[in-house]
Design a protein around this motif. Structure first.
Motif, PDB file in Angstrom:
ATOM      1  N   ALA A  83      -4.469 -16.274 -17.644  1.00 11.81           N
ATOM      2  CA  ALA A  83      -4.501 -16.128 -19.099  1.00 11.81           C
ATOM      3  C   ALA A  83      -4.256 -14.678 -19.510  1.00 11.81           C
ATOM      4  N   GLN A  84      -4.876 -13.734 -18.787  1.00 15.12           N
ATOM      5  CA  GLN A  84      -4.687 -12.319 -19.105  1.00 15.12           C
ATOM      6  C   GLN A  84      -3.264 -11.873 -18.807  1.00 15.12           C
ATOM      7  N   PHE A  85      -2.702 -12.360 -17.710  1.00 19.46           N
ATOM      8  CA  PHE A  85      -1.319 -12.047 -17.334  1.00 19.46           C
ATOM      9  C   PHE A  85      -0.355 -12.487 -18.446  1.00 19.46           C
ATOM     10  N   VAL A 127      -1.054 -10.404 -21.922  1.00 13.04           N
ATOM     11  CA  VAL A 127      -0.519  -9.037 -21.946  1.00 13.04           C
ATOM     12  C   VAL A 127       0.999  -9.064 -21.908  1.00 13.04           C
ATOM     13  N   GLY A 128       1.564 -10.001 -21.125  1.00 11.29           N
ATOM     14  CA  GLY A 128       3.019 -10.147 -21.124  1.00 11.29           C
ATOM     15  C   GLY A 128       3.542 -10.429 -22.519  1.00 11.29           C
ATOM     16  N   ALA A 129       2.858 -11.315 -23.251  1.00 13.86           N
ATOM     17  CA  ALA A 129       3.273 -11.649 -24.615  1.00 13.86           C
ATOM     18  C   ALA A 129       3.075 -10.461 -25.552  1.00 13.86           C
ATOM     19  N   GLN A 130       1.948  -9.782 -25.429  1.00 10.63           N
ATOM     20  CA  GLN A 130       1.661  -8.650 -26.316  1.00 10.63           C
ATOM     21  C   GLN A 130       2.683  -7.528 -26.135  1.00 10.63           C
ATOM     22  N   VAL A 131       2.972  -7.209 -24.878  1.00 13.16           N
ATOM     23  CA  VAL A 131       3.926  -6.133 -24.607  1.00 13.16           C
ATOM     24  C   VAL A 131       5.329  -6.541 -25.046  1.00 13.16           C
ATOM     25  N   MET A 155      -5.927  -6.586 -13.358  1.00 10.63           N
ATOM     26  CA  MET A 155      -4.655  -6.773 -12.646  1.00 10.63           C
ATOM     27  C   MET A 155      -3.723  -7.693 -13.439  1.00 10.63           C
ATOM     28  N   GLY A 156      -4.326  -8.585 -14.232  1.00  7.68           N
ATOM     29  CA  GLY A 156      -3.533  -9.470 -15.084  1.00  7.68           C
ATOM     30  C   GLY A 156      -2.704  -8.729 -16.115  1.00  7.68           C
ATOM     31  N   VAL A 157      -3.073  -7.475 -16.375  1.00  4.70           N
ATOM     32  CA  VAL A 157      -2.302  -6.650 -17.310  1.00  4.70           C
ATOM     33  C   VAL A 157      -0.874  -6.450 -16.807  1.00  4.70           C
ATOM     34  N   SER A 158      -0.658  -6.686 -15.516  1.00  2.00           N
ATOM     35  CA  SER A 158       0.682  -6.539 -14.933  1.00  2.00           C
ATOM     36  C   SER A 158       1.691  -7.491 -15.553  1.00  2.00           C
ATOM     37  N   GLY A 159       1.230  -8.462 -16.322  1.00  6.49           N
ATOM     38  CA  GLY A 159       2.170  -9.315 -17.067  1.00  6.49           C
ATOM     39  C   GLY A 159       3.087  -8.499 -17.956  1.00  6.49           C
ATOM     40  N   GLY A 160       2.596  -7.314 -18.347  1.00  7.14           N
ATOM     41  CA  GLY A 160       3.425  -6.425 -19.154  1.00  7.14           C
ATOM     42  C   GLY A 160       4.619  -5.863 -18.419  1.00  7.14           C
ATOM     43  N   ALA A 161       4.624  -5.971 -17.078  1.00  3.86           N
ATOM     44  CA  ALA A 161       5.773  -5.518 -16.290  1.00  3.86           C
ATOM     45  C   ALA A 161       6.800  -6.617 -16.108  1.00  3.86           C
ATOM     46  N   VAL A 162       6.371  -7.863 -16.206  1.00  8.80           N
ATOM     47  CA  VAL A 162       7.251  -8.996 -15.905  1.00  8.80           C
ATOM     48  C   VAL A 162       8.034  -9.454 -17.118  1.00  8.80           C
ATOM     49  N   PHE A 163       7.369  -9.533 -18.264  1.00  5.09           N
ATOM     50  CA  PHE A 163       7.995 -10.146 -19.430  1.00  5.09           C
ATOM     51  C   PHE A 163       9.025  -9.266 -20.147  1.00  5.09           C
ATOM     52  N   ARG A 221      15.965 -11.302 -31.764  1.00  3.42           N
ATOM     53  CA  ARG A 221      15.211 -12.363 -32.444  1.00  3.42           C
ATOM     54  C   ARG A 221      14.997 -13.560 -31.525  1.00  3.42           C
ATOM     55  N   THR A 222      16.022 -13.986 -30.839  1.00  2.75           N
ATOM     56  CA  THR A 222      15.922 -15.140 -29.935  1.00  2.75           C
ATOM     57  C   THR A 222      14.962 -14.859 -28.786  1.00  2.75           C
ATOM     58  N   SER A 223      14.892 -13.604 -28.344  1.00  2.00           N
ATOM     59  CA  SER A 223      14.054 -13.262 -27.191  1.00  2.00           C
ATOM     60  C   SER A 223      12.570 -13.484 -27.453  1.00  2.00           C
ATOM     61  N   TYR A 224      12.188 -13.573 -28.725  1.00  2.00           N
ATOM     62  CA  TYR A 224      10.771 -13.737 -29.046  1.00  2.00           C
ATOM     63  C   TYR A 224      10.249 -15.151 -28.808  1.00  2.00           C
ATOM     64  N   TYR A 225      11.126 -16.101 -28.551  1.00  2.00           N
ATOM     65  CA  TYR A 225      10.659 -17.442 -28.170  1.00  2.00           C
ATOM     66  C   TYR A 225       9.946 -17.416 -26.815  1.00  2.00           C
ATOM     67  N   LEU A 226      10.200 -16.364 -26.056  1.00  2.11           N
ATOM     68  CA  LEU A 226       9.637 -16.247 -24.712  1.00  2.11           C
ATOM     69  C   LEU A 226       8.108 -16.313 -24.699  1.00  2.11           C
ATOM     70  N   VAL A 227       7.470 -15.856 -25.781  1.00  2.14           N
ATOM     71  CA  VAL A 227       6.008 -15.728 -25.765  1.00  2.14           C
ATOM     72  C   VAL A 227       5.280 -17.013 -26.158  1.00  2.14           C
ATOM     73  N   VAL A 228       5.987 -18.001 -26.693  1.00  2.00           N
ATOM     74  CA  VAL A 228       5.328 -19.215 -27.187  1.00  2.00           C
ATOM     75  C   VAL A 228       4.528 -19.931 -26.091  1.00  2.00           C
ATOM     76  N   PRO A 229       5.100 -20.194 -24.900  1.00  6.55           N
ATOM     77  CA  PRO A 229       4.316 -20.874 -23.855  1.00  6.55           C
ATOM     78  C   PRO A 229       3.084 -20.078 -23.416  1.00  6.55           C
ATOM     79  N   CYS A 230       3.141 -18.759 -23.519  1.00  7.01           N
ATOM     80  CA  CYS A 230       1.993 -17.923 -23.132  1.00  7.01           C
ATOM     81  C   CYS A 230       0.783 -18.246 -23.998  1.00  7.01           C
TER      82      CYS A 230
END
Length: 486
Positions: free
Chosen positions: A263-265, A268-272, A385-393, A407-416
């Motif tokens: 969940a944290q991964f 943070v991936g979505a936030q970043v 360590m889950g903060v590392s999601g910010g490196a992947v997304f 704009r299209t790239s922001y759909y990436l965070v919906v499943p998160c």
């Protein structure tokens, strides 16, 4: 409360009125809370540097995400386990001083790299130098997050751990919008929009601030919270509920922490992802200049900070899993709108989503580390360590943005956000399906019942329980004296 987890929340009323920190921990709490400001400021500068390096060094959006990869990948993913072991073996004070030292070292290294950037013929090498500096800073910040988040969470009393960590994290939000405000004035102002001169002075100031805080910690005696006390509390609560002692199981069976890491991964991936390309989104989708876009990012981070304080108040009456689920659903819906809308309406949604992101990190951290006893510090390292999601997304988003549009790239965070909402429901079910928060007395009664009428001395400090003067609460005067001594 299956599994013996302590549901962190209020104290049977407003924690600001009834108290959320014991007196002997007050100075330590204030000092540790200052650390949240430090890494919030560093993170606030990161998103603006991303776009500034694109302008000055001529790198692509995808290449610029190297900063995020260094920050979250090297710092948080690779170094968090090291920080966790230092914390487990040497305690909170040593871990915090080590983190501040790395933070200050990385910040001061920005100065020579920015100096060499003047009239450089190799901008890629200069950018590589900044990536290395960012990685050193991130190692320090990862250490600070492992220690500070854990320390604030395990301070007594435990029933308000979510409230307390949310309160401390609010100052992280204050620093997050201070960074872009400074950047909009010094990085993009006339005469500096095409060079990196002011970057060196900002980071020299950051380094000095880190060294001053480190000195304060060196001169302060931090009260420690032992893993023995946490273990005693977890076992007593598990026995009170007639459940197996989850804390006694090996770490690989601590599913609460493992699913919390995921969940944290994702969070943070979505936030970043949302923050990294904020300026690209405002420019491409609403034709807003970078100077104005940086100001809007600051306003969005102010909204984020307001959300933290609002969330802190709500957590005094609503259980953390319930509030987390509501906010995650709101974020998922707003993310769909960000990817669909054009113009200023999309920018407004992009700013609003930060309000609902505000409570997620501290809530996930506390819910993922509650009731784990001797595993608490390792679980803290895993969650950080889950903060590392910010490196992947961000690289994935950068590739989508280059191929299609920002704009299209922001759909990436919906499943998160969908996963986070479902995880919150899972934790809510584990913790007894409470909509409100437990009072301190509820926890006392559970532990006391498990202990046959007397609260175990080791659990007293962890719970923050203050025994009353009446000796009849205990079976004998000896027990009373033991608890008073503990």
């Amino acid at each position: 409360m299956a599994g013996g987890a302590v549901v962190a929340g209020g104290s049977g009323g407003n924690p600001l009125r009834h108290g959320f920190i014991r007196r002997e921990y007050l100075w330590a709490f204030i000092l540790v809370t200052s650390l949240f400001f430090l890494w919030g400021f560093a993170y606030g500068l990161l998103d603006v540097l991303n776009k500034h390096f694109q302008n000055v060094l001529g790198i692509t959006k995808l290449q610029s995400t190297g900063l995020q990869v260094a920050y979250f990948g090297i710092g948080y993913f690779a170094f968090s386990p090291v920080a966790g072991e230092v914390l487990k073996r040497r305690g909170y004070k040593t871990a915090i001083i080590m983190g501040l030292s790395l933070y200050s070292l990385g910040a001061i290294l920005f100065w020579p790299v920015a100096k060499f950037s003047v009239n450089t013929k190799n901008p890629q090498a200069i950018f590589g130098g900044f990536v290395i500096c960012t990685a050193v800073i991130a190692c320090g910040l990862a250490t600070l997050e492992v220690a500070a988040n854990s320390y604030v969470s395990v301070m007594p009393p435990h029933n308000v751990a979510n409230f307390r960590l949310q309160f401390s994290q609010s100052f992280n939000g204050v620093a997050s919008f201070t960074g872009p405000l400074i950047a909009s004035k010094y990085f993009f102002s006339d005469g500096n929009s095409d060079n990196l001169n002011n970057v060196q002075w900002v980071y020299l100031a950051v380094s000095g601030m880190g060294m001053l805080v480190a000195l304060a910690f060196i001169l302060t005696k931090l009260p420690e919270v032992s893993e023995e006390a946490l273990q005693a509390e977890a076992e007593a609560l598990a026995e009170a509920h007639g459940a197996d002692t989850q804390a006694a199981k090996p770490f690989y069976k601590q599913y609460r922490a493992i699913t919390g890491f995921v969940a944290q991964f994702l969070y943070v991936g979505a936030q970043v992802t949302i923050g990294s390309f904020f300026l690209n989104y405002t420019y491409e989708n609403a034709h807003i200049a970078d100077t104005r876009g940086s100001q809007l990012l600051s306003y969005a981070l102010i909204i984020f900070t307001v959300g933290r304080f609002v969330g802190t108040a709500l957590l005094s009456i609503i259980s953390a899993p319930v509030l987390l689920c509501i906010y995650a659903v709101a974020c998922a819906l707003l993310s769909l709108l960000i990817g669909s809308l054009h113009g200023m309406s999309g920018v407004v949604c992009l700013m609003l989503v930060m309000f609902f992101e505000s409570i997620m990190y501290p809530c996930i951290f506390v819910l993922g580390t509650s009731g784990l006893g001797r595993h608490t510090r390792r679980a803290a390292a895993l969650l950080v360590m889950g903060v590392s999601g910010g490196a992947v997304f961000p690289p994935i988003q950068g590739a989508i943005a280059d191929k299609f549009s920002t704009r299209t790239s922001y759909y990436l965070v919906v499943p998160c956000f969908v996963y986070i909402a479902l995880w919150a429901v899972y934790i809510w079910n584990q913790d007894g399906r409470r909509f409100g928060v437990p009072a301190t007395s509820d926890i006392e009664r559970e532990v006391e019942a498990a202990a046959g009428g007397a609260i175990p001395p080791a659990a007293v400090g962890a719970l923050g329980y203050e025994p009353k003067a009446e000796e009849e609460r205990y079976e004998s005067k000896d027990i009373y004296e033991q608890v008073e001594k503990a």
